[in-house]
Scaffold this motif. Structure first.
Motif, PDB file in Angstrom:
ATOM      1  N   VAL A   1     -10.770 -18.076  97.303  1.00 15.32           N
ATOM      2  CA  VAL A   1     -10.677 -16.957  96.437  1.00 15.32           C
ATOM      3  C   VAL A   1      -9.383 -16.703  95.625  1.00 15.32           C
ATOM      4  CG1 VAL A   1     -11.474 -14.573  95.943  1.00 15.32           C
ATOM      5  CG2 VAL A   1     -12.238 -15.790  98.120  1.00 15.32           C
ATOM      6  N   ASP A   2      -9.614 -16.953  94.299  1.00 13.12           N
ATOM      7  CA  ASP A   2      -8.466 -16.777  93.429  1.00 13.12           C
ATOM      8  C   ASP A   2      -8.881 -16.411  91.920  1.00 13.12           C
ATOM      9  OD1 ASP A   2      -5.521 -17.988  93.809  1.00 13.12           O
ATOM     10  OD2 ASP A   2      -6.131 -18.304  91.711  1.00 13.12           O
ATOM     11  N   ALA A   3      -7.925 -15.913  91.120  1.00 14.02           N
ATOM     12  CA  ALA A   3      -8.131 -15.312  89.763  1.00 14.02           C
ATOM     13  C   ALA A   3      -7.976 -16.627  89.045  1.00 14.02           C
ATOM     14  CB  ALA A   3      -7.320 -14.440  89.617  1.00 14.02           C
ATOM     15  N   SER A   4      -7.488 -17.722  89.116  1.00 16.75           N
ATOM     16  CA  SER A   4      -7.573 -18.937  88.380  1.00 16.75           C
ATOM     17  C   SER A   4      -8.544 -20.038  88.639  1.00 16.75           C
ATOM     18  CB  SER A   4      -6.112 -19.532  88.327  1.00 16.75           C
ATOM     19  OG  SER A   4      -6.152 -20.677  87.722  1.00 16.75           O
ATOM     20  N   GLU A   5      -9.087 -20.442  87.679  1.00 20.38           N
ATOM     21  CA  GLU A   5     -10.245 -21.345  87.687  1.00 20.38           C
ATOM     22  C   GLU A   5      -9.610 -22.529  87.965  1.00 20.38           C
ATOM     23  OE1 GLU A   5     -14.188 -22.753  84.944  1.00 20.38           O
ATOM     24  OE2 GLU A   5     -13.612 -20.652  84.777  1.00 20.38           O
ATOM     25  N   ARG A   6      -8.566 -22.996  87.292  1.00 14.32           N
ATOM     26  CA  ARG A   6      -7.822 -24.265  87.511  1.00 14.32           C
ATOM     27  C   ARG A   6      -7.385 -24.206  88.810  1.00 14.32           C
ATOM     28  NH1 ARG A   6      -6.997 -29.312  87.042  1.00 14.32           N
ATOM     29  NH2 ARG A   6      -5.169 -30.214  86.704  1.00 14.32           N
ATOM     30  N   ALA A   7      -6.554 -23.257  89.405  1.00 17.07           N
ATOM     31  CA  ALA A   7      -6.274 -23.451  90.612  1.00 17.07           C
ATOM     32  C   ALA A   7      -7.436 -23.655  91.597  1.00 17.07           C
ATOM     33  CB  ALA A   7      -5.545 -22.047  91.042  1.00 17.07           C
ATOM     34  N   LEU A   8      -8.627 -23.173  91.355  1.00 21.31           N
ATOM     35  CA  LEU A   8      -9.669 -23.447  92.304  1.00 21.31           C
ATOM     36  C   LEU A   8      -9.990 -24.827  92.353  1.00 21.31           C
ATOM     37  CD1 LEU A   8     -11.899 -20.187  91.755  1.00 21.31           C
ATOM     38  CD2 LEU A   8     -10.397 -20.615  93.863  1.00 21.31           C
ATOM     39  N   GLU A   9     -10.076 -25.357  91.137  1.00 18.90           N
ATOM     40  CA  GLU A   9     -10.469 -26.628  90.934  1.00 18.90           C
ATOM     41  C   GLU A   9      -9.440 -27.564  91.688  1.00 18.90           C
ATOM     42  OE1 GLU A   9     -12.519 -30.329  90.157  1.00 18.90           O
ATOM     43  OE2 GLU A   9     -12.948 -28.312  90.119  1.00 18.90           O
ATOM     44  N   LEU A  10      -8.256 -27.349  91.491  1.00 14.93           N
ATOM     45  CA  LEU A  10      -7.163 -28.188  92.463  1.00 14.93           C
ATOM     46  C   LEU A  10      -7.355 -27.772  94.029  1.00 14.93           C
ATOM     47  CD1 LEU A  10      -4.016 -27.641  90.206  1.00 14.93           C
ATOM     48  CD2 LEU A  10      -5.535 -29.731  90.420  1.00 14.93           C
ATOM     49  N   ALA A  11      -7.744 -26.715  94.094  1.00 14.62           N
ATOM     50  CA  ALA A  11      -8.215 -26.479  95.757  1.00 14.62           C
ATOM     51  C   ALA A  11      -9.241 -27.049  96.087  1.00 14.62           C
ATOM     52  CB  ALA A  11      -8.070 -24.738  95.966  1.00 14.62           C
ATOM     53  N   ARG A  12     -10.394 -27.222  95.548  1.00 16.00           N
ATOM     54  CA  ARG A  12     -11.439 -27.940  95.734  1.00 16.00           C
ATOM     55  C   ARG A  12     -11.149 -29.574  96.170  1.00 16.00           C
ATOM     56  NH1 ARG A  12     -14.405 -31.808  93.927  1.00 16.00           N
ATOM     57  NH2 ARG A  12     -13.513 -31.714  91.978  1.00 16.00           N
ATOM     58  N   ILE A  13     -10.223 -30.162  95.198  1.00 15.64           N
ATOM     59  CA  ILE A  13      -9.934 -31.467  95.589  1.00 15.64           C
ATOM     60  C   ILE A  13      -9.083 -31.473  96.645  1.00 15.64           C
ATOM     61  CG2 ILE A  13      -8.525 -33.403  94.504  1.00 15.64           C
ATOM     62  CD1 ILE A  13      -9.209 -32.259  91.650  1.00 15.64           C
TER      63      ILE A  13
END
Length: 438
Positions: A293-305
């Motif tokens: 869970v994060d406010a940044s969509e870009r951070a979440l995409e990196l987290a997924r990877i």
């Protein structure tokens, strides 16, 4: 580069004691006057009320912290020489710590004798990216000397890659939010060596948190546009301890091969989730399902990877955790909950509101642990002391109506050293607990 010393800053009577005992800051109400001719970041001599030498450092009349110490040696007044010596000393310490093969913090501001300068070295598959972050007016003046010293260390010193041949990117970042308190504008990153675009896209290599692990763990990050210097290295020791606890917890469960559900609040690029996924897969044969869970969509995409590369399953949820977690009732329950928010207290006037925010957020985190599980609660607010943090945790546990046995109380990793004379530098708190219902 800092300008040569042209005038002195004089303390009020009796105000020299704290600085002489090692504290690196002088506040504006502790000096007799701030001469108008002094420019932000200018190299200045600090004197006591009698005119005796106290320290060399840099001044900023626009900041509450009007003077920061660089040297207490009256014969050590050359900024370039000071910077070079401090960086070499800092790197020597990291070599002793065994950090060299990995990504690590090179310089931690005041604790390494270079106030306002933070330097992180990130190992990559093709070399290394070294990020210099300048947070103050004086640090802006020191930056060129720091970059030159780092360039030399990359060629011949501790920063030289094992085996040689690797490419070094040296990047200067002057975009920290703290610059506004210094009256400074945020500036675009600059490449001193290497390529800015290539450096920003580099994947970094971290030491796996699992005990006795070989090899490295790869993380996709944004070292040029991401938060701080692009990644957070300070949680390494706390993550390692949680990984060990998670593996033992997985092994002790009645169904040890079942999937383990992890909630990573304020996940950023998924460091906690990826490290736990790797540890659980390798050491317990368990697949982690990480909800980040994060406010940044870009951070979440990196987290997924990063999580999926480490062997975990991934679900991302874009949300302002502080504002909206209490309303997310359908989020479910988890075996492990990580709560590692950004600093919620930015100044002393925000302490009461910030403490209340921590209590509310921590309570939600503890509440979402299943009938048996683990939780990590963290704060990087320097203005939230250990006692206040402990009180916030206790209040949160009571609100959550859970029984928690706190099994680990940690701080920043060893490459983020602490100066005993500078308690403000001891900012990170991280507690890990075993949770069960009352």
């Amino acid at each position: 580069m800092l300008s040569p010393v042209t005038m002195a800053l004089r303390l009020k009577k009796g105000e020299d004691r704290r600085v002489r005992q090692g504290h690196p800051w002088v506040f504006s109400n502790e000096v007799l006057e701030l001469p108008k001719a002094l420019k932000p970041g200018q190299m200045t001599e600090l004197q006591d009320a009698s005119g005796r030498f106290v320290a060399w450092g840099y001044v900023n009349p626009q900041s509450l912290i009007c003077f920061r110490v660089l040297s207490r040696n009256p014969d050590e007044s050359d900024p370039a020489a000071i910077v070079s010596a401090r960086i070499h000393r800092a790197l020597r310490l990291r070599q002793i710590l065994g950090a060299q093969p990995w990504s690590f913090r090179v310089c931690f501001g005041e604790a390494d004798g270079l106030p306002g300068l933070v330097i992180d070295r990130y190992r990559t598959e093709s070399g290394q990216v070294v990020i210099v972050q300048s947070q103050t007016a004086g640090a802006d003046g020191l930056a060129d000397a720091a970059l030159k010293a780092l360039s030399e260390e990359a060629r011949s010193g501790v920063l030289k890659l094992n085996g040689g041949g690797g490419k070094t990117h040296l990047i200067l970042r002057r975009d920290a939010g703290s610059r506004t308190r210094e009256g400074l504008e945020k500036l675009e990153p600059v490449a001193f060596e290497g390529d800015l675009v290539e450096a920003g896209r580099s994947a970094i290599l971290l030491k796996p948190a699992r005990g006795g692990g070989e090899g490295s763990l790869k993380f996709d990050v944004d070292l040029v546009g991401g938060q701080k210097t692009g990644f957070f290295l300070d949680q390494a020791a706390n993550i390692e301890r949680m990984a060990q606890s998670a593996v033992e917890f997985a092994r002790a469960r009645a169904n040890p091969k079942a999937e383990m559900k992890i909630l990573d609040l304020c996940s950023y690029v998924g460091q906690w989730g990826a490290q736990l996924s790797d540890a659980l897969k390798r050491d317990a044969g368990v697949t982690a399902h990480v909800t980040a869970v994060d406010a940044s969509e870009r951070a979440l995409e990196l987290a997924r990877i990063n999580v999926e590369r480490a062997g975990g399953k991934f679900t991302g949820l874009k949300m302002d955790v502080v504002e909206h977690l209490k309303d997310a009732r359908d989020l479910g329950m988890f075996d492990i909950v990580i709560c590692d928010p950004p600093a919620l207290i930015q100044s002393r006037k925000h302490i009461p509101v910030g403490k209340a925010a921590y209590v509310s957020l921590f309570a939600e985190a503890v509440r979402r642990v299943s009938s048996e599980g683990l939780v990590a609660l963290c704060s990087c607010s320097g203005l939230l002391g250990e006692e206040d943090f402990s009180e916030s945790v206790a209040r949160a546990t009571y609100k959550a109506q859970k029984q928690v046995s706190w099994i680990y109380r940690g701080g920043a990793a060893p490459d983020h050293p602490v100066a005993a004379e500078f308690p403000e530098g001891k900012y990170l708190k991280g507690w890990i607990g075993y949770v069960c219902s009352k």
